[in-house]
Design a protein around this motif. Structure first.
Motif, mmCIF file in Angstrom:
data_model
loop_
_atom_site.group_PDB
_atom_site.id
_atom_site.type_symbol
_atom_site.label_atom_id
_atom_site.label_comp_id
_atom_site.label_asym_id
_atom_site.label_seq_id
_atom_site.Cartn_x
_atom_site.Cartn_y
_atom_site.Cartn_z
ATOM 1 N N PRO A 1 55.565 111.072 99.771
ATOM 2 C CA PRO A 1 56.212 112.510 100.295
ATOM 3 C C PRO A 1 55.414 113.371 100.741
ATOM 4 C CG PRO A 1 56.819 112.376 97.683
ATOM 5 C CD PRO A 1 55.678 111.327 98.571
ATOM 6 N N THR A 2 55.549 114.094 101.813
ATOM 7 C CA THR A 2 54.893 115.753 102.085
ATOM 8 C C THR A 2 55.305 116.434 100.940
ATOM 9 O OG1 THR A 2 57.182 116.803 102.677
ATOM 10 C CG2 THR A 2 55.966 115.628 104.737
ATOM 11 N N VAL B 1 57.911 118.380 99.646
ATOM 12 C CA VAL B 1 58.905 117.422 98.183
ATOM 13 C C VAL B 1 57.888 117.445 97.110
ATOM 14 C CG1 VAL B 1 59.381 115.170 98.341
ATOM 15 C CG2 VAL B 1 59.681 116.290 100.812
ATOM 16 N N THR C 1 53.224 108.710 94.639
ATOM 17 C CA THR C 1 54.933 109.312 94.902
ATOM 18 C C THR C 1 54.403 109.972 93.119
ATOM 19 O OG1 THR C 1 55.146 108.735 96.343
ATOM 20 C CG2 THR C 1 57.055 110.403 95.025
ATOM 21 N N ASP D 1 66.098 106.175 101.020
ATOM 22 C CA ASP D 1 65.645 106.689 102.940
ATOM 23 C C ASP D 1 66.387 105.873 103.020
ATOM 24 O OD1 ASP D 1 63.277 106.503 104.220
ATOM 25 O OD2 ASP D 1 63.343 106.179 101.886
ATOM 26 N N SER E 1 62.781 107.029 96.650
ATOM 27 C CA SER E 1 62.131 106.793 97.985
ATOM 28 C C SER E 1 60.873 107.634 98.521
ATOM 29 C CB SER E 1 62.544 107.463 99.144
ATOM 30 O OG SER E 1 62.190 107.742 100.268
ATOM 31 N N VAL F 1 59.673 108.758 100.393
ATOM 32 C CA VAL F 1 59.308 109.348 101.452
ATOM 33 C C VAL F 1 60.210 110.987 101.193
ATOM 34 C CG1 VAL F 1 59.897 109.981 104.084
ATOM 35 C CG2 VAL F 1 59.331 107.290 103.682
ATOM 36 N N THR F 2 60.983 111.161 100.842
ATOM 37 C CA THR F 2 61.588 111.991 100.425
ATOM 38 C C THR F 2 61.457 112.931 98.767
ATOM 39 O OG1 THR F 2 63.763 110.880 98.977
ATOM 40 C CG2 THR F 2 63.935 111.659 101.910
ATOM 41 N N ASP G 1 62.947 111.358 96.574
ATOM 42 C CA ASP G 1 64.334 110.807 95.330
ATOM 43 C C ASP G 1 63.706 110.335 94.517
ATOM 44 O OD1 ASP G 1 65.912 112.899 97.211
ATOM 45 O OD2 ASP G 1 66.683 111.399 98.222
#
Ligand code: GDP
Length: 238
Positions: free
Chosen positions: A25-26, A29, A75, A189, A219, A221-222, A224
């Motif tokens: 994630p960025t 996030v 992550t 996601d 996720s 990416v997010t 979550d």
């Protein structure tokens, strides 16, 4: 280096040799929740007997190739490229151990189990995978939890079911509490908000005879599901 893009269905099917595709994630996030102050590769072993004597509680991560395991591990530990993935068939498949230290002092070892996808592999490879993984899962006294990763869009297939069945059987090691099995549905996601809960419920239902507890939607990416997974890990190791 720019962050690799999260996959589309085409990338899912792709098999670039030695590709490092993992996503994270960025920074915006991930700057919440459990902070990891140190994460490093400790050792790899081709069989459980080759691992160092246990020093900290261990959490293992299992899933078929391309399920998003490297991305999830990166992550969890807030590192972009700590865990790499190689999709070259026949490349060395081993147990990889990472030492993880959190800002609140929690210390745990993450064990990345080699990805499976048995249908595509030879019988010899399957046998080797099975004895490596089963030997570790059965006899490692410091193992407290196993996260079984399932692509939310694929759900539980035969291999996952076999693994969950195996994990439900008693272990010949003395332990103060039973091994915690955490079902994680990856790439959440990829589903729209309305489709997520039904998909997670479906995964849980598929596994309900083997695993207690709900499936975590995750996720890379997010971000979550990251905190929920950390909290299940904490409950298992502390
Ligand atoms: P591994 O083989 O299980 O270690 O899987 P990777 O972490 O290398 O991920 C496989 C593919 O899925 C890569 O193309 C990643 O970019 C992608 N991927 C992994 N996690 C996610 C996720 O949470 N969301 C999305 N959209 N793509 C993901």
């Amino acid at each position: 280096m720019t962050a690799p893009k999260a996959d589309g269905d085409a990338a899912d099917a792709g098999n670039a040799a030695n590709a490092v595709n993992a996503v994270t994630p960025t920074p915006a996030v991930k700057a919440q929740g459990t902070r990891v102050v140190e994460a490093s590769f400790v050792a790899g072993a081709v069989e459980a007997k080759g691992l160092l004597a246990p020093t900290f509680a261990e959490v293992a991560f299992a899933g078929r190739s391309n399920v998003g395991k490297s991305s999830l591990l990166n992550t969890m530990v807030e590192r972009r490229g700590l865990v790499r993935t190689s999709k070259t068939p026949g490349c060395t498949r081993q147990l990889n151990v990472f030492d993880v230290r959190c800002s609140d002092g929690l210390r745990v070892q993450f064990v990345d189990l080699p990805g499976y996808g048995w249908a595509r592999r030879s019988k010899a490879e399957r046998t080797q995978w099975q004895s490596m993984i089963e030997g570790y899962l059965l006899h490692r006294a410091s193992l407290r939890a196993v996260a079984v990763l399932v692509d939310v869009r694929r759900g539980i297939e035969e291999e996952e079911d076999q693994l969950l069945e195996f994990l439900a059987s008693p272990r010949p090691v003395s332990e103060s509490k039973p091994l915690e099995v955490v079902l994680v549905a990856t790439k959440i996601d990829k589903l729209g908000a309305a489709a997520r809960k039904p998909a997670l419920d479906a995964v849980r239902k598929q596994a309900s005879t083997r695993v207690a507890g709900r499936a975590i939607g995750f996720s890379a990416v997010t971000g979550d599901g990251r905190e929920e997974l950390w909290s299940r890990i904490r409950a298992a190791v502390l």
